[in-house]
Design an enzyme around this catalytic site. Sequence first.
Site, PDB file in Angstrom:
ATOM      1  N   THR A 118       0.865  -1.180   0.000  1.00 45.30           N
ATOM      2  CA  THR A 118       0.000   0.000   0.000  1.00 45.30           C
ATOM      3  C   THR A 118       0.899   1.226   0.000  1.00 45.30           C
ATOM      4  OG1 THR A 118      -1.698  -1.183   1.217  1.00 45.30           O
ATOM      5  CG2 THR A 118      -1.821   1.224   1.231  1.00 45.30           C
ATOM      6  N   LYS A 168      -6.790   0.869  -3.885  1.00 42.68           N
ATOM      7  CA  LYS A 168      -6.438   0.330  -2.566  1.00 42.68           C
ATOM      8  C   LYS A 168      -6.709   1.359  -1.463  1.00 42.68           C
ATOM      9  CE  LYS A 168      -4.549  -2.000   0.799  1.00 42.68           C
ATOM     10  NZ  LYS A 168      -5.411  -2.951   1.525  1.00 42.68           N
ATOM     11  N   LYS A 205      -1.116   6.317   8.352  1.00 47.26           N
ATOM     12  CA  LYS A 205      -0.320   6.434   7.121  1.00 47.26           C
ATOM     13  C   LYS A 205      -1.234   6.406   5.897  1.00 47.26           C
ATOM     14  CE  LYS A 205       1.123   3.101   4.654  1.00 47.26           C
ATOM     15  NZ  LYS A 205       1.678   1.898   3.989  1.00 47.26           N
TER      16      LYS A 205
END
Lengths: 295, 295, 295, 295
Positions: free
Chosen positions: C97, C173, C242
Site C-alpha cells: 500500500t 487500494k 499512514k
Amino acid sequence: MNESIGFIGLGNMGRPMVSGLLKAGYAVKAYNRDPSKLQAVVEAGAESGSRPSDVTKSGGIVISMVANDAALEEITLGQDGLLAHLGPGGIHISMSTVSPEIARKMHALHEQQGCSYVAAPVFGRPEAAANKLLWVAVAGDAAAKERIHGVLDALGQGVFDFGEDPSNANIVKLSGNFLIVAAMEAMGEVALLAEKNGVDRSKMIDMFSHTIFASSIYQNYGKRIAEKNFSPVGFEMKLGLKDVNLVLDVAEQSHLPLPLVSLAHDRFVSGIAKGRGEHDWMEIVLGASDDAGMK
Amino acid sequence: MNESIGFIGLGNMGRPMVSGLLKAGYAVKAYNRDPSKLQAVVEAGAESGSRPSDVTKSGGIVISMVANDAALEEITLGQDGLLAHLGPGGIHISMSTVSPEIARKMHALHEQQGCSYVAAPVFGRPEAAANKLLWVAVAGDAAAKERIHGVLDALGQGVFDFGEDPSNANIVKLSGNFLIVAAMEAMGEVALLAEKNGVDRSKMIDMFSHTIFASSIYQNYGKRIAEKNFSPVGFEMKLGLKDVNLVLDVAEQSHLPLPLVSLAHDRFVSGIAKGRGEHDWMEIVLGASDDAGMK
Amino acid sequence: MNESIGFIGLGNMGRPMVSGLLKAGYAVKAYNRDPSKLQAVVEAGAESGSRPSDVTKSGGIVISMVANDAALEEITLGQDGLLAHLGPGGIHISMSTVSPEIARKMHALHEQQGCSYVAAPVFGRPEAAANKLLWVAVAGDAAAKERIHGVLDALGQGVFDFGEDPSNANIVKLSGNFLIVAAMEAMGEVALLAEKNGVDRSKMIDMFSHTIFASSIYQNYGKRIAEKNFSPVGFEMKLGLKDVNLVLDVAEQSHLPLPLVSLAHDRFVSGIAKGRGEHDWMEIVLGASDDAGMK
Amino acid sequence: MNESIGFIGLGNMGRPMVSGLLKAGYAVKAYNRDPSKLQAVVEAGAESGSRPSDVTKSGGIVISMVANDAALEEITLGQDGLLAHLGPGGIHISMSTVSPEIARKMHALHEQQGCSYVAAPVFGRPEAAANKLLWVAVAGDAAAKERIHGVLDALGQGVFDFGEDPSNANIVKLSGNFLIVAAMEAMGEVALLAEKNGVDRSKMIDMFSHTIFASSIYQNYGKRIAEKNFSPVGFEMKLGLKDVNLVLDVAEQSHLPLPLVSLAHDRFVSGIAKGRGEHDWMEIVLGASDDAGMK
C-alpha cells in the site's frame, strides 16, 4: 424622579443588573422563583414581589432576565404571569438569551394586549453587569425603545439598535455567543500547539490579545484559557450547549449548514458527558487536550 | 550612522519593509529573484544586488522575507546562497512564514558557521508594513536579538520575545494565522445567520468589532467579510492553505488532532478547487454561503 | 513446471503470501530486511536471499510487499536494489500500500530499464492471505498482466483490472481502506447509541452485518467492534494513519476536500496520542466512547 | 383462515406492504389520510376505511406506517384515533421510523388501555417491500410478538427481536439508517477520488460491492452513486434529515457527541438549501462534488 421598574430573574446576571438600576436612581421591585435570591437585592434597596404580576404595573416597565424559553413563557404567560397585568402602553424588556422564535411569539402576544415586547439581550459576564459595562443589542417598537433609553443606559456602556423586529436582537445575541465559542476553541487549539512545542502558551496568548486581537474576549477568556484557570464559573457549559442548540435550530430553519457550530455542539455534548456541565464553558478547550491524551 | 542591511525577498510584504528600514536611516542592499521588483526599492534609496550573496556581508545582518520553506532553502543554501557569506557574527533574520522544522534545521546550519539564525515572523498586511504597524514575534540567540533590536523596531510597533529556539517564533506565527482563519470562518457563519434572518450583517459585525471583539482583525476583516468585499487581495487563499498545512504538520508531529484546523483545511481546499486560489483568503467565508446554496 | 519468483518483504502479509505461492507450485526465493523472518518461509520450502538483488533474476518476476514508499524505494533503487537486476522483460509486482505518486515514479523508472512495474495491492487481513482469500486490484502494462495472471490467482480469490497506469490500483487500494475506516467509525458510533440506550450492541451489529450490510467487513470488523475485542492486532493504527494521510495527499493534489477523511485523520491522530498507535486500527471506535466520557 | 388486519398509512412503503399481507392471505382494511391512495389497495383486494378507528377492531391487530412522530400521534391519539378502539388484547404494530421517545410514550399509553404497542420498523426500499424482502427489527411485549409472528413473516425475509422495550427497535432502525448515510458519504468521497485521478469510478465501486463489501446497500446504492443516477426517488433527502435529527436528539439525550452524524446533518441541510429536499437522499454525495467545484 425616575420611574419604578419591575425586574424578574435574579440569577448571576440579574442581581448585579438590579444594583445598577438602583444606583442609577430607579425604584425596582423584584421577583425571583427561588425567593432566597431576593434578600441581596432587598438589602440593596429594592422592593420584593412574590409573583411576576406583583412587579408589573399597567403601563409600566418590567424587565425579565431568565434562563430559557420555558422560563420566559412561565413568567409571562403562566399563572400570575406578567402579560395579563402589563396593560396598554406597558413595556416588557426581555434581556434573556432566548430563541428568535419565542421572541416572535411574544411580540405578537404583547401587541394583542396593546403593550410592547422589546428584546434587549446583553453581552458581558456578571462582573461587567456590576460595573455598567454590558453591551446591549436592542430590537422592538420604536416608541418603546425611545422610552426605555435611560433604563438601558443605566445597565450598559453601549446600546445597538437592530430594528423593530425583536427577534433580530436575539439573532445578534446568539451570533455573539457563538463568536465567543469559536474564539475559545481556536485559542484552545493553538495554546496546545504552543505547549506541545515548548512555547510559553500564556506569553503567546498574551501577545495576541494585546496586538491583533486586542479585545476583552481575547484578553479575559484568553488569559484564563492559557492558564487553564476555569474558576469561578461565570457561564455554565450546559448553558453554552443550550445557546449552541438555539443557533443550530435557527440555522436549520434558515437552511444553513454551519460546520463550526456543529463542531462546538459536539464539544459541549462531550464536555457534559464528562461531567463538566456545571463548569465554566471555557472548559470547551479541554476537548482538544483530552483528544491529545493529555491530563 | 546606522548599519547596512541586506534584504532578500521583495514581495507584497518585503517592499514596504525595505521602505521602513530606509526611513529609519538604515542603508539597504536588496535582492529579489525576479529583478523587476527591484526598481521600486532602488528608487526609494536602496542598492540592488543580483544574487543572495551580493547582499550579504561577513558579520553583517541580512533579512529574508520569502514565500516558503523551499525559497528559504534556496536563498540560504543554494547557489550563491547567503549562508556561505554570512561569516562569524553574522545574523540572518528570517521573517518569512515557514515551518518550525526548517527553522530548526537553519538554526543548526548557521550555528555551524558561527553565525546566527533569528526567526522574526510578523503579523500585519502590506498596509501595516508600510506604516511601521507590524507586530513581530522573535526567537533566537540572545546576543543576536540584542544587536537587531533597532532593526525590528524600525519595522513594527511591538516585538515579542519567545526565547532562544527560533522555531518558537514560527509556532507563534502559525498560531496567529490560524486564529485569524478561525475568526474569519466564525464571522462568516454568523453573518449568514444574520443575513438569512433579516438582520443587517454589517451592523451586527460592526457592533461586535467595536465591543467585545474590538480589535484590528475583527474590524478590518470583519468589515470586508460583512460587506462581501474581497478586493484588493492582501493574502492569497493558496498561501492560507500553505499555512494551514504547516499547522497540520506540526500538530500531527505533536500528536494533536485539531478539528477546527481540519475544517479550515477543507474550506481552503474547496475554495482553491472552485478557482479562488489567488483570491483573498477572506473568501474562506464563501464556503458556508456556497453550502447554503446562495449566489 | 512453474516459474521461480522473488519475494521481498516478510511481514504479517508477506509470509502467508509466500506460503500461498509455494502451495501453488511456484519456487520462491525470499528476502527480508530483518532476516529472522526468513526462517518460517524457508521451512515452508522457500529459498532465502540476503539482499533484494539476490532474489531478482533478469527477465524474471519479483514481488514486493513492504511497509511504505520509503521501503519500496530502498528495495528497488537502493544499494543492491532490485531494479538494476530485473532486466528486459522482468516484472516487478508491487503489492504494498503505497502512494499513487511513487507508483508513477516507479513505472517510469522500470520502463527506462525495459522492464515492467505492475501495481497489485490486495485487500484482506493475514488470515485471508493464508487462505487464498485476498482480493487483488491490478494495474500496469497489458502484456505483463497477462504473464502474471497465474501468480495473482495463486494469492487471491479474485483479480480486478484497473488499466495500464499502475497508480490506478493504488488509488483503488487507498479508497478501499478508507471505506473500511468509514464503516468502522459508523459502526462504532451506532454501537454506542445502542449501548447507551439499553439495546444489545452485538445483536444489533449482528443483524446489520447479516442483512443489508451482509459482507465480510461488516461481519468481521463489526463483531469485534461490537464486542470491544481488539486483539490480536491485524493492522496497526499507525498504519491506518499512514493510509489516511496518503488519501489526504492525493485528495489535496486533486483539489478535493473530503471531510469524512479529515475526521478519520483526527481520530487516528488522537488514538496515537493516547498510546494506541500499535493497537489494531479498529480502536478508532474508542474515539467516540472517549468523547462520551466512557471507560 | 387468517386474521383481519387494519393498516394505516399508504405511502411508498405502505402500499406494497398491504399487497404483501393480502398475498399472504390476510384480510386487510386500510386507511390513508389522503384517500386517493386507497384505490390501488382496494383494487388489490383490501377494504377501505375513512378514519383510523374504522380499521381498528377491539382486540385486533392494526399496523401503522406513517411519516413521523406527529402523524403517529394523530392517527393514534387524535380524533377518531385508533387507541380508543383497540381495546384489551389489541396490538398496534408501529412500523414507522419514529423517535424512541414517542415509542416510550405510546408504549405507556397502550399499556394503560390494556393493549400492546409493538415497534417493528423495517429496512428496505419500496421494491423490497413489494417482494417480501424487508428486514424487520421488532421490540415489545413478548405475548404480542408471539401473536404477530406470522404477520411480520408475511412482510419480510427476516425478523430480529430486540426485547420488550419498543423504543429499542427504533434505536436499531435509526442506527441502520445512519449506517447507510455513512456508507453513502464514504462511497461518494472515494468515487470522487477515483474520478479525479483517472480511475473508472463504476468499476471501482463495483469491485468493492462484490468483494469486501458484498452486500445489498453497497451494491444498490453503490451502483447508483457511481453512475450518478439518482432517479427514481426512493427516499427523500428531507426524510434523511428527519432521521439524522432523530439520531442527534437521541445522541444528545444520551450525552454522545457523534461527529459523523453531525457531518451528515450538515450535508443534508446543505442539500435541502440547494433545492434537493425532494430528491433521493443518495444526492448527499453531491455535497463533496460541489465542494470540489464540480458540475
